[in-house]
Design a protein around this motif. Structure first.
Motif, PDB file in Angstrom:
ATOM      1  N   LEU A 177       0.832  -1.199   0.000  1.00 47.28           N
ATOM      2  CA  LEU A 177       0.000   0.000   0.000  1.00 47.28           C
ATOM      3  C   LEU A 177       0.868   1.251   0.000  1.00 47.28           C
ATOM      4  O   LEU A 177       2.029   1.222   0.386  1.00 47.28           O
ATOM      5  CB  LEU A 177      -0.923  -0.004   1.215  1.00 47.28           C
ATOM      6  CG  LEU A 177      -1.837  -1.225   1.352  1.00 47.28           C
ATOM      7  CD1 LEU A 177      -2.727  -1.071   2.576  1.00 47.28           C
ATOM      8  CD2 LEU A 177      -2.676  -1.426   0.103  1.00 47.28           C
ATOM      9  N   LYS A 178       0.285   2.360  -0.427  1.00 50.55           N
ATOM     10  CA  LYS A 178       1.020   3.623  -0.433  1.00 50.55           C
ATOM     11  C   LYS A 178       0.602   4.457   0.765  1.00 50.55           C
ATOM     12  O   LYS A 178      -0.402   4.186   1.424  1.00 50.55           O
ATOM     13  CB  LYS A 178       0.762   4.384  -1.732  1.00 50.55           C
ATOM     14  CG  LYS A 178      -0.678   4.844  -1.924  1.00 50.55           C
ATOM     15  CD  LYS A 178      -0.792   5.813  -3.082  1.00 50.55           C
ATOM     16  CE  LYS A 178      -0.092   7.124  -2.766  1.00 50.55           C
ATOM     17  NZ  LYS A 178      -0.148   8.091  -3.862  1.00 50.55           N
ATOM     18  N   GLU A 179       1.385   5.490   1.038  1.00 51.06           N
ATOM     19  CA  GLU A 179       1.050   6.388   2.140  1.00 51.06           C
ATOM     20  C   GLU A 179      -0.296   7.042   1.905  1.00 51.06           C
ATOM     21  O   GLU A 179      -0.688   7.298   0.766  1.00 51.06           O
ATOM     22  CB  GLU A 179       2.139   7.451   2.296  1.00 51.06           C
ATOM     23  CG  GLU A 179       3.476   6.920   2.766  1.00 51.06           C
ATOM     24  CD  GLU A 179       4.477   8.039   3.015  1.00 51.06           C
ATOM     25  OE1 GLU A 179       4.286   8.773   3.988  1.00 51.06           O
ATOM     26  OE2 GLU A 179       5.422   8.165   2.219  1.00 51.06           O
ATOM     27  N   MET A 180      -0.993   7.333   2.996  1.00 53.67           N
ATOM     28  CA  MET A 180      -2.298   7.957   2.903  1.00 53.67           C
ATOM     29  C   MET A 180      -2.280   9.330   3.564  1.00 53.67           C
ATOM     30  O   MET A 180      -1.452   9.604   4.432  1.00 53.67           O
ATOM     31  CB  MET A 180      -3.355   7.064   3.575  1.00 53.67           C
ATOM     32  CG  MET A 180      -3.590   5.756   2.836  1.00 53.67           C
ATOM     33  SD  MET A 180      -4.673   4.610   3.748  1.00 53.67           S
ATOM     34  CE  MET A 180      -6.165   5.613   3.936  1.00 53.67           C
ATOM     35  N   HIS A 181      -3.216  10.165   3.138  1.00 55.58           N
ATOM     36  CA  HIS A 181      -3.324  11.516   3.694  1.00 55.58           C
ATOM     37  C   HIS A 181      -3.990  11.460   5.069  1.00 55.58           C
ATOM     38  O   HIS A 181      -5.054  10.854   5.238  1.00 55.58           O
ATOM     39  CB  HIS A 181      -4.152  12.398   2.766  1.00 55.58           C
ATOM     40  CG  HIS A 181      -4.488  13.732   3.348  1.00 55.58           C
ATOM     41  ND1 HIS A 181      -3.545  14.720   3.554  1.00 55.58           N
ATOM     42  CD2 HIS A 181      -5.665  14.240   3.797  1.00 55.58           C
ATOM     43  CE1 HIS A 181      -4.122  15.771   4.081  1.00 55.58           C
ATOM     44  NE2 HIS A 181      -5.409  15.512   4.253  1.00 55.58           N
ATOM     45  N   LEU A 182      -3.350  12.081   6.043  1.00 53.14           N
ATOM     46  CA  LEU A 182      -3.870  12.110   7.410  1.00 53.14           C
ATOM     47  C   LEU A 182      -4.604  13.418   7.680  1.00 53.14           C
ATOM     48  O   LEU A 182      -4.042  14.497   7.482  1.00 53.14           O
ATOM     49  CB  LEU A 182      -2.722  11.978   8.409  1.00 53.14           C
ATOM     50  CG  LEU A 182      -2.234  10.573   8.755  1.00 53.14           C
ATOM     51  CD1 LEU A 182      -0.976  10.663   9.592  1.00 53.14           C
ATOM     52  CD2 LEU A 182      -3.304   9.794   9.475  1.00 53.14           C
ATOM     53  N   SER A 183      -5.837  13.303   8.136  1.00 54.19           N
ATOM     54  CA  SER A 183      -6.556  14.479   8.623  1.00 54.19           C
ATOM     55  C   SER A 183      -6.196  14.710  10.080  1.00 54.19           C
ATOM     56  O   SER A 183      -5.650  13.831  10.755  1.00 54.19           O
ATOM     57  CB  SER A 183      -8.066  14.264   8.486  1.00 54.19           C
ATOM     58  OG  SER A 183      -8.419  13.999   7.155  1.00 54.19           O
TER      59      SER A 183
END
Length: 231
Positions: free
Chosen positions: A169-175
């Motif tokens: 998996l790739k990095e995800m955007h964190l809220s």
């Protein structure tokens, strides 16, 4: 397990909600050894530390996953502590992460975007409910070969083509107020730890997640340390 640092709400009672999904028995034959055990054990552990889980959700189809996720999202109230855990196959496709349901044979016909759960969209929808914190745990970075109907038609005509496969998996955007933990580094493949009851990531997650009065970020750091150093 401490789950945040908002001083103005720290002393107030807060609900802890968790959705735990585990999928072993994939229709395509890409069977996993640990995912159902991981989900069952994680659900029990979370219940023991005060989370409401309503039990693990096992071997869900795409429609069942969609329905379960909608119900879970609508159950979240502002200020809740929210935890989502998924053990099963996941894949990276066109720079996005997808969680694969049990009926993955349909992906070859209808496409991954129409028959799998977009992880970033799910995370965003959970955080849009304004929880106190969202903890997103993905034990789904196994090697996964994607079937593509167009490529299969070309191969049937004699074209020599490689089967597309995920590379983790790739990095995800964190809220704000959200935490994500993968079973391995972005782009890498997780250790399914065949012959053991639990996968490597979940084994150490189960050991550490019940630690009293420790910030969840430190718990996840301990999990990462042990999964690398002490397998």
């Amino acid at each position: 397990m401490a789950t945040g640092s908002k001083a103005d709400t720290r002393s107030q009672p807060r609900r802890k909600l968790a959705l735990v999904i585990g999928i072993d028995n994939y229709a395509s034959g890409k069977i996993l050894k640990n995912a159902r055990n991981d989900a069952c054990d994680m659900s029990s552990k979370l219940e023991s530390i005060g989370f409401i889980t309503n039990g693990p959700k096992l071997d869900l189809t795409y429609k069942q996953m969609e329905h379960t996720l909608v119900e879970f999202k609508h159950s979240i109230e502002e200020g809740d502590t929210v935890l989502f855990y998924f053990a099963g196959h996941g894949t990276q496709w066109e720079d996005q992460n997808f969680l694969i349901p049990r009926d993955d044979a349909d992906i070859a016909v209808k496409g991954v975007k129409n028959r799998a759960i977009l992880a970033q969209k799910l995370l965003d929808e959970l955080t849009d409910r304004n929880p106190f914190v969202t903890i997103f745990l993905l034990d789904c970075c196994r090697l996964y070969y994607l079937r593509d109907r167009n490529l299969e038609q070309l191969r049937a005509r004699g074209e020599n083509l490689d089967t597309p496969k995920s590379s983790g998996l790739k990095e995800m955007h964190l809220s704000a107020g959200s935490l994500i933990a993968f079973a391995c580094a972005p782009g890498a493949i997780a250790n399914d730890w065949e012959g053991q009851r639990n996968g490597l990531f979940t084994k150490y997650l189960l050991q550490h997640i019940g630690t009293v009065n420790e910030d969840v970020r430190m718990i996840l750091a301990d999990v990462t340390h042990d999964a690398i150093i002490l397998p």
